[in-house]
Design a protein around this motif. Structure first.
Motif, PDB file in Angstrom:
ATOM      1  N   LEU A 111       0.835  -1.204   0.000  1.00  0.00           N
ATOM      2  CA  LEU A 111       0.000   0.000   0.000  1.00  0.00           C
ATOM      3  C   LEU A 111       0.870   1.254   0.000  1.00  0.00           C
ATOM      4  N   ILE A 112       1.973   1.223   0.771  1.00  0.00           N
ATOM      5  CA  ILE A 112       2.891   2.374   0.784  1.00  0.00           C
ATOM      6  C   ILE A 112       3.499   2.567  -0.598  1.00  0.00           C
ATOM      7  N   LEU A 113       3.943   1.481  -1.224  1.00  0.00           N
ATOM      8  CA  LEU A 113       4.554   1.592  -2.546  1.00  0.00           C
ATOM      9  C   LEU A 113       3.556   2.130  -3.572  1.00  0.00           C
ATOM     10  N   ARG A 114       2.339   1.585  -3.576  1.00  0.00           N
ATOM     11  CA  ARG A 114       1.348   2.064  -4.552  1.00  0.00           C
ATOM     12  C   ARG A 114       0.980   3.519  -4.281  1.00  0.00           C
ATOM     13  N   GLY A 115       0.798   3.858  -3.008  1.00  0.00           N
ATOM     14  CA  GLY A 115       0.443   5.231  -2.675  1.00  0.00           C
ATOM     15  C   GLY A 115       1.569   6.209  -2.929  1.00  0.00           C
ATOM     16  N   SER A 116       2.811   5.728  -2.903  1.00  0.00           N
ATOM     17  CA  SER A 116       3.952   6.628  -3.084  1.00  0.00           C
ATOM     18  C   SER A 116       4.029   7.186  -4.492  1.00  0.00           C
ATOM     19  N   THR A 117       3.330   6.553  -5.432  1.00  0.00           N
ATOM     20  CA  THR A 117       3.329   7.100  -6.798  1.00  0.00           C
ATOM     21  C   THR A 117       2.484   8.373  -6.879  1.00  0.00           C
ATOM     22  N   ARG A 118       1.662   8.614  -5.824  1.00  0.00           N
ATOM     23  CA  ARG A 118       0.796   9.793  -5.832  1.00  0.00           C
ATOM     24  C   ARG A 118       1.070  10.771  -4.692  1.00  0.00           C
ATOM     25  N   PHE A 119       1.613  10.249  -3.557  1.00  0.00           N
ATOM     26  CA  PHE A 119       1.750  11.104  -2.372  1.00  0.00           C
ATOM     27  C   PHE A 119       3.208  11.138  -1.906  1.00  0.00           C
ATOM     28  N   ALA A 120       3.753  12.351  -1.818  1.00  0.00           N
ATOM     29  CA  ALA A 120       5.150  12.503  -1.413  1.00  0.00           C
ATOM     30  C   ALA A 120       5.376  12.022   0.014  1.00  0.00           C
ATOM     31  N   ALA A 121       4.385  12.171   0.900  1.00  0.00           N
ATOM     32  CA  ALA A 121       4.541  11.742   2.285  1.00  0.00           C
ATOM     33  C   ALA A 121       4.779  10.238   2.367  1.00  0.00           C
ATOM     34  N   LEU A 122       4.083   9.477   1.535  1.00  0.00           N
ATOM     35  CA  LEU A 122       4.303   8.026   1.516  1.00  0.00           C
ATOM     36  C   LEU A 122       5.631   7.684   0.863  1.00  0.00           C
TER      37      LEU A 122
END
Length: 519
Positions: free
Chosen positions: A365-376
């Motif tokens: 989830l962190i990896l997938r979300g990191s494509t959109r959110f800099a915090a992740l």
């Protein structure tokens, strides 16, 4: 009993070679014992050499050659699938003597270190396998097996740099607790003309290794190191025979690229810490004392720091310049460094190879979300690169982390250009160094004749001011391993009291304890 050698170093890998060379430079009689019949030299193995490791090797006489020969890189890129998440540029400027990291095969470094050990007069003994040792307090008799029969050698001290399966560690009865990660990793060194830049690339879940990781590093001579995380039941020889290994490699280098497979190995990661780094007259260093997952380049670099830390302390004790209790600081300093490295690599491996479905789900989830959110993106852990450890908690180091008068760069004294154009760090290594900035000339002159505990070089130079601040006249004590030990604000007039205080500070840094100035 009169020892035949002052220090016996068991294991002629990069840590043992570094330790033997530094001991010889300090004037210690050292025997380097290796069970292999000659230098074997296998593949890249440890690959990333940190700036401070290069500084240690520069004192030995090979640092510049390693840096010139190796591939210098400053950028590390991290990907999820085929998409780049972020890149990190390592700190440094063109004025730095060495880059943050240099990639070069461990085998090449060992060959350079071997040449220096021979030139320095190290007693190098190939084909000597350690089979027994005893410690009678005054020395360590060693029992060795050779092709021509058993041999004995008595040393004042023995250091085990003989790797993860250390015989020295077993013989002195030191445990090696820790754990081993389930997944295996495949390394291939390949030689090919590739259009890749000189940078590290880390891939989470790439299409050509789904569900696992791949790491790519450049090496000299168009050689590339590729690490694949693979399932524990992978049969690499079967893959090599049926073409699957070729397909693995071509997924990275391209379907039409010619390449040669230079070296291949499969390994597992261990996280282990010896119960003790010292037992009596025996010490452990490098992989014999600690094992880390290699992401972040903390193995060889940490071992080189072990060697540098121990060498000057053994030398001072053997010369009779300081009590033997100084040797206790080796474990107190380097064990803390090992615990810090283990904490960092544990966090990396928990992210890279999560144990159990819930941890894997959270990581993904962190990896997938990191494509959109800099915090992740900031929570993505592809390995925090090694840096020098600061010995702020050491009993022979004074000054806290918030002390602005004791400038630190990872605990290592900052570099400076002196007024004659030379580098300050060129003075580090043979002795303690007393740095004087804006000090009264009378104090500088008197310092040269002071009753120091062992050799001390005095450096009073206007070139120190830009690096060491402008807090008025000040002195700093730098240890032979390049670490800052203490500092003292000076008066504009100087005087005998200040000189006596500086002598006492050096004494404490050399393990003499508070209030025990020499002479």
């Amino acid at each position: 009993m009169i020892p035949e050698t002052q220090v016996a170093v068991v294991g002629a890998g990069p840590v043992g070679l570094t330790l033997a060379a530094r001991l010889a430079q300090h004037g210690v009689r050292v025997s380097l014992l290796e069970q292999a019949p000659w230098h074997l030299g296998e593949g890249s193995k440890a690959l990333c050499m940190q700036r401070e490791t290069l500084e240690i090797w520069a004192r030995i006489g090979i640092g510049e050659r390693v840096a010139k020969r190796g591939v210098q890189w400053r950028v590390g890129r991290t990907y999820f699938g085929a998409r780049e998440l972020f890149s990190v540029e390592l700190p440094g400027t063109s004025a730095d003597h060495f880059p943050p990291f240099v990639n070069i095969s461990q085998t090449e470094v060992e060959e350079l270190l071997l040449d220096r050990c021979r030139a320095l007069g190290v007693d190098l003994r190939w084909g000597h396998r350690l089979e027994g040792l005893t410690d009678d307090g005054a020395g360590v008799p060693l029992v060795l097996a050779t092709d021509s029969g058993p041999r004995e050698l008595t040393a004042r001290y023995v250091v085990g740099t003989d790797g993860a399966h250390s015989t020295v560690r077993d013989l002195i009865g030191v445990g090696f607790p820790g754990h081993t990660h389930d997944d295996h990793f495949l390394i291939c060194d390949i030689r090919a003309h590739l259009p890749f830049p000189n940078e590290r690339r880390f891939f989470f879940d790439p299409p050509w290794n789904p569900g696992r990781q791949v790491l790519i590093h450049p090496q000299p001579d168009d050689t590339w190191r590729i690490d694949w995380q693979i399932a524990p039941d992978t049969d690499i020889e079967a893959e090599r025979a049926d073409g699957r290994l070729d397909r693995r490699i071509r997924a990275v280098v391209g379907p039409a690229t010619d390449y040669d497979l230079v070296w291949m190995t499969v390994y597992r990661f261990h996280q282990r810490l010896a119960d003790a780094f010292r037992r009596g007259n025996a010490f452990l260093a490098g992989d014999a004392a600690h094992l880390y997952a290699p992401f972040g380049a903390r193995g060889l670099n940490s071992g080189a720091a072990d060697a540098e830390n121990l060498a000057w302390k053994l030398a001072m004790v053997l010369r009779g310049e300081t009590p033997e209790t100084l040797l206790d600081s080796y474990e107190s300093e380097r064990r803390l460094a090992a615990e810090d490295n283990l904490a960092v690599t544990d966090a990396t491996m928990r992210f890279m190879a999560p144990s159990g479905p819930l941890q894997r789900l959270w990581r993904n989830l962190i990896l997938r979300g990191s494509t959109r959110f800099a915090a992740l993106r900031r929570r993505v852990n592809s390995g925090r690169l090694a840096e020098p450890f600061s010995y702020l908690a050491s009993p022979i180091v004074e000054g806290g982390p918030d002390d602005p008068t004791l400038p630190r760069h990872g605990g290592v004294a900052p570099d400076a250009r002196l007024s004659d154009g030379s580098r300050l760090k060129e003075r580090f290594g043979p002795s303690f160094v007393l740095l004087l900035a804006a000090a009264p000339p009378e104090l500088a002159a008197a310092s040269i004749q002071a009753p120091w505990p062992g050799p001390v070089e005095v450096v009073a130079d206007e070139g120190l001011a830009p690096v060491y601040g402008s807090a008025g006249p000040r002195a700093w004590i730098v240890r032979p391993d390049g670490h800052l030990a203490s500092s003292l604000a000076l008066t504009t007039s100087g005087g005998k009291a200040e000189l006596a205080q500086l002598v006492e500070m050096v004494g404490r840094a050399a393990g003499r304890g508070r209030g025990s100035a020499p002479g």
